[in-house]
Scaffold this motif. Structure first.
Motif, mmCIF file in Angstrom:
data_model
loop_
_atom_site.group_PDB
_atom_site.id
_atom_site.type_symbol
_atom_site.label_atom_id
_atom_site.label_comp_id
_atom_site.label_asym_id
_atom_site.label_seq_id
_atom_site.Cartn_x
_atom_site.Cartn_y
_atom_site.Cartn_z
ATOM 1 N N CYS A 59 3.780 15.627 25.944
ATOM 2 C CA CYS A 59 3.872 14.289 26.501
ATOM 3 C C CYS A 59 3.744 14.307 28.013
ATOM 4 N N GLY A 60 2.765 15.014 28.499
ATOM 5 C CA GLY A 60 2.487 14.965 29.922
ATOM 6 C C GLY A 60 3.396 15.823 30.778
ATOM 7 N N ARG A 61 4.323 16.553 30.167
ATOM 8 C CA ARG A 61 5.231 17.342 30.998
ATOM 9 C C ARG A 61 4.577 18.635 31.458
ATOM 10 N N GLN A 62 3.555 19.084 30.712
ATOM 11 C CA GLN A 62 2.885 20.320 31.114
ATOM 12 C C GLN A 62 1.642 19.978 31.925
ATOM 13 N N VAL A 63 1.468 20.644 33.026
ATOM 14 C CA VAL A 63 0.244 20.465 33.818
ATOM 15 C C VAL A 63 -0.665 21.626 33.475
ATOM 16 N N LEU A 64 -1.785 21.313 32.833
ATOM 17 C CA LEU A 64 -2.639 22.381 32.357
ATOM 18 C C LEU A 64 -3.947 22.459 33.111
#
Lengths: 523, 410
Positions: free
Chosen positions: A410-415
């Motif tokens: 839900c957007g918490r990881q910046v990939l």
């Protein structure tokens, strides 16, 4: 008891002659006192040696005196440990012999076996790495992606020939080459198909579709973004026509992707959004630090900003903390950069992204097909899209933007990370970044980390540069260099910074003195 | 006809082998069969003696550290049996008798158990049992079992030479010993003993679990002492020189992540390793084996003639790698020459949850855990052979054997 007597006498010892021991009442002959003295001295000597060595070495002495060394394949290394005695398989008087007649495991002292060359063998190291690779592959196969589906990754990259193209495009290319899934790479080039781009992407080894786009890349960031949108739509049209099946992602050529990104996008059903880290650098690190310090101060004072107070601004889906449902979007906050952002390509200022960058969205390619059966109703018909209406972000492809799936927990990881760094519009670079034939004149840079080199003895050649710039000038005319190569010991120090015929120095970095700004179209 | 048969066989073989691909775990069958998931309830009955609390509770009250060190199995076994369905309050129908004694609960200030009083404690407990209940004298203890998790089991000493000298406590000669120590042809391992894993805290290991897709990038991992300078200053005694050999041969090898550090990420590092060394120390067993199994790291056991826990139920040869102590200098060659298929198979066996469960002592007990494996082991020894029952008045054990110090009352 004898030892305690000796100990006491050692403490009281003043005179050799008057040796008195409280327990030994009859001190008669001098022979006895000599023996006592001898024991005393021996005891002191042993104490001192033990002190030096750090342990009671009496056992060692007994070994050397009593047991004979047996001839087994014991080899111990000299430097650290003293030579260790062999295992006491034939030594005396230990209870070990009582029971273990049938056991080959012997209690007691064993030698430390060290092979003659205790260093890694390169063949074995390679074998170990193969094992590690195989184990990791198996792990990925068994535990890796949750759905197990391996869909093709369709990467869309708008590009054009410029100084930094090779740098950026090679980065994206290497990321795509490492992807463990099938990749179709659609490269859309502004200004038409060119040989430079074709030669770069030919080395990728993945299936590439090289599409030309008639217009040239403009010189302002805003116009450029608009053109890139048109180029991406062209690529999506290619996907539709060729009926490519897979997950479409937008790999802008200067972005950086992590491998987990490609694993994560496999989970998209129709339309997904991820968090993008924005690196709005200008290449001027000091300014960035100042800006982030200002920003942090502002954030601490004010409240209610959509941006997080971490120093990396992130663009992407915003979710409800508990239900993990999409409730909005984190958008890049342009306020701190108001008036200070770059407008033209070669501005020395922060380059800002659009409101929502295309690279943060991925879509199922079936969404673009004409006749996909199970296409949901909230997806617009792609064939009917009119790009003159102003397509800013991929959300325009949808009727209902709330159906977007947030990916990356839900957007918490910046990939992936967004960055725009370009050279000046008029910067020259050798075609293909290959300097052929090699340059004849080399001039040292003013600030080098290498130690001072005494200047070459003057030669009889005509084209010599005057020794005007500092004292680190190495003039190596071509023919003489080849003659002298055998006799020279020094490493060659070629720091060719300019083409032979170019009069004006050109900087191929963005660290340009803000003297002139060129507004002409990029050639 | 034969062609058809061979075709069928080939097809079956291929389908079986392809079914194994991408399978996460494999069934574990030892020499006793697929017994890890057996339920011992109904197969045996255990009677728990009511001993005065000076043998158990008071010791625990004096030092609660006994609950968390690696010898805590004796305490948890007692708690488990008290509330287990195999417990019976009628001693006449019991198959096995259990005396709850904690011989390993006399700790030094640093936490190491002193075994000097344990023989006297055992002796005094057995005297109590034999005088208050008739069941000891019926068989002289052959249907009784005791949990002795100390270094060398019922030899009650931490130094191997002294332990061998003492031998198993004479009064326990006929009883079944549930111990962690196991070495073939050793005085301190009786034929009928059941080897169990040492206690490792299950909750603590649970909290450090990583998701299984984290790639294993360390080839060989070990943390611990190589030389014991306090007790073995000259070297060569500790671990029979095997640990020192590991250090001297492989300290320069980048594939071997070995050191004496105490990292906080010890459990996480084990989950990122393919092989975990489990060399002997002063005794051949160690909690490292339990940790390696729980974290899916293939144990490399360097201890000659060791008998591993539940050796009849768990096929350790197929799960771990055994290296002779004399082969330690060639450890890297040995490990790199294992075929990858074998390594993958070992990892699949380790991934089997029943394997991990069998090594743990969870509170409260769960099916398939070490408590149940102990009961399974006891159940496999049933029915008792008739010869263990002695005639009235017959005495086999020598009550005055052993060092003089043991005969003192406790």
């Amino acid at each position: 008891m004898k030892l305690s007597a000796l100990h006491q006498s050692y403490l009281n010892r003043r005179n050799n002659n008057s040796f008195r021991s409280p327990l030994d009442s009859s001190v008669d002959a001098s022979g006895k006192s000599l023996l006592a003295v001898f024991w005393l001295i021996l005891h002191c000597l042993c104490c001192l040696i033990s002190l030096l060595l750090g342990f009671r070495f009496s056992r060692l002495v007994f070994f050397f005196l009593i047991s004979t060394p047996s001839n087994n394949n014991l080899f111990s290394s000299p430097p650290f440990r003293p030579d260790l005695p062999p295992p006491r398989s034939n030594s005396t008087a230990t209870a070990t012999e009582v029971k273990s007649s049938s056991s080959r495991v012997v209690v007691g002292r064993h030698g430390i076996l060290i092979r003659p060359w205790p260093h890694p063998d390169p063949v074995e190291v390679m074998k170990a790495h193969r094992i590690i690779e195989r184990v990791q592959k198996e792990q990925k196969a068994v535990f890796g992606s949750s759905s197990g589906a391996k869909r093709t990754v369709i990467a869309v990259t708008p590009t054009y020939v410029r100084t930094f193209q090779k740098l950026h495009l090679t980065g994206v290319m290497h990321s795509l080459m490492l992807v463990p899934y099938d990749v179709v790479w659609i490269v859309v080039e502004a200004g038409g198909v060119s040989n430079e781009t074709a030669s770069i992407i030919a080395k990728s080894g993945v299936r590439t579709i090289h599409v030309g786009f008639d217009q040239r890349m403009p010189n302002t960031w805003d116009d450029r973004a608009k053109l890139e949108v048109l180029m991406r739509l062209q690529a999506l049209r290619v996907v539709k026509e060729e009926k490519l099946d897979g997950v479409v992602m937008f790999a802008d050529d200067s972005n950086m992707h992590s491998m987990e990104f490609f694993d994560e996008i496999q989970n998209v059903k129709w339309f997904g959004a991820l968090s993008v880290g924005i690196l709005a650098h200008s290449g001027n690190a000091e300014e960035m630090v100042m800006m982030s310090m200002d920003k942090r101060r502002k954030v601490e004072e004010a409240e209610g900003e959509e941006e997080r107070s971490s120093s990396l601004p992130v663009q992407g889906p915003a979710c409800n903390a508990t239900t993990d449902k999409l409730i909005g979007w984190h958008v890049f906050n342009t306020l701190p950069y108001a008036g200070k952002s770059a407008v033209y390509i070669d501005d020395v200022a922060a380059v800002l992204p659009q409101k929502l960058e295309w690279c943060g969205f991925v879509l199922n390619s079936r969404m673009l097909w004409d006749d996909a059966e199970s296409k949901p109703e909230w997806v617009k018909e792609f064939g009917l899209l009119n790009e003159n209406d102003g397509v800013e972000s991929p959300l325009s492809l949808l009727n209902d933007p709330s159906m977007v799936e947030p990916l990356g927990s839900c957007g918490r990881q910046v990939l992936l990370w967004w960055l725009r760094v370009e050279a000046r519009a008029d910067s020259k670079f050798p075609p293909g970044w290959i300097i052929d034939p090699p340059l004849e004149i080399t001039v040292a840079a003013k600030r080098t980390p290498w130690p001072d080199v005494p200047p070459e003895p003057p030669t009889k050649k005509k084209d010599q540069m005057p020794l005007s710039q500092g004292d680190n000038v190495v003039v190596i005319p071509k023919q003489q260099q080849q003659q002298q190569r055998s006799s020279k010991v020094r490493k060659p120090k070629r720091r060719s910074k300019r083409n032979k015929h170019e009069a004006k120095p050109t900087d191929t970095t963005t660290q340009v003195s803000s003297s002139t700004k060129h507004h002409q179209e990029r050639n | 006809m034969t062609n058809l048969l061979s075709a069928i066989l080939l097809f079956l073989f291929l389908s079986a082998s392809s079914a194994q691909h991408n399978v996460r775990t494999e069934r574990i069958s030892g020499s006793a069969g697929d017994v890890l998931e057996d339920n011992p309830v109904g197969k045996l009955k255990v009677y728990v003696y009511e001993l005065p609390s000076k043998y158990n509770k008071k010791l625990l009250q004096k030092d609660p550290r006994c609950l968390s060190h690696m010898f805590a199995a004796e305490i948890f076994m007692h708690t488990f049996l008290l509330s287990s369905p195999v417990r019976t309050r009628n001693p006449d129908e019991a198959d096995w008798f259990y005396a709850p004694i904690y011989p390993t609960c006399d700790l030094t200030p640093t936490g190491l158990p002193l075994p000097f009083k344990s023989p006297r404690m055992m002796r005094s407990a057995i005297q109590l049992i034999s005088s208050n209940w008739p069941y000891w004298n019926k068989t002289e203890g052959a249907d009784h079992f005791f949990v002795v998790p100390h270094d060398f089991g019922a030899c009650f000493h931490y130094q191997e030479e002294k332990a061998i000298e003492r031998g198993i406590l004479p009064l326990l000669q006929r009883a079944t010993l549930v111990q962690t120590f196991g070495q073939r042809n050793h005085v301190c391992l009786d034929q009928g003993s059941i080897t169990i894993p040492p206690f490792a805290p299950p909750l603590k290991m649970q909290t450090h679990l990583l998701p299984p897709h984290i790639p294993r990038s360390i080839f060989v991992y070990f943390r611990g002492l190589f030389y014991d300078v306090n007790n073995d200053p000259e070297g060569g005694y500790y671990a029979r020189g095997a640990r020192a050999a590991v250090w001297e041969n492989f300290k320069n090898n980048p594939l071997f992540d070995i050191s004496t550090d105490h990292p906080t990420t010890y459990y996480e590092d084990m989950q990122r390793s393919i092989f975990c060394l489990c060399p002997l120390g002063w005794a051949p067993w160690s909690p490292r084996l339990v940790e390696a199994v729980v974290f899916g790291c293939i144990p490399v056991i360097i201890a000659d003639d060791i008998v591993l826990p539940f050796a009849d139920a768990i096929p350790w040869e197929e799960i771990g790698v055994f290296v002779a102590e004399k082969d330690v200098p060639e450890l890297d060659t040995i490990l790199t020459s294992i075929p990858t298929e074998v390594i993958l198979r070992k990892q699949r066996l380790l991934a089997n949850p029943s394997m991990k469960q069998a090594m743990l002592f969870p509170q409260p007990a769960q099916p398939g855990d070490a408590f149940h494996q102990i009961l399974n082991g006891l159940a496999r020894k049933l029915p008792h052979d008739g010869s263990i029952y002695l005639k009235a008045g017959e005495k086999v054990l020598n009550w005055t054997a052993g060092p003089v110090g043991d005969l003192k009352p406790w």
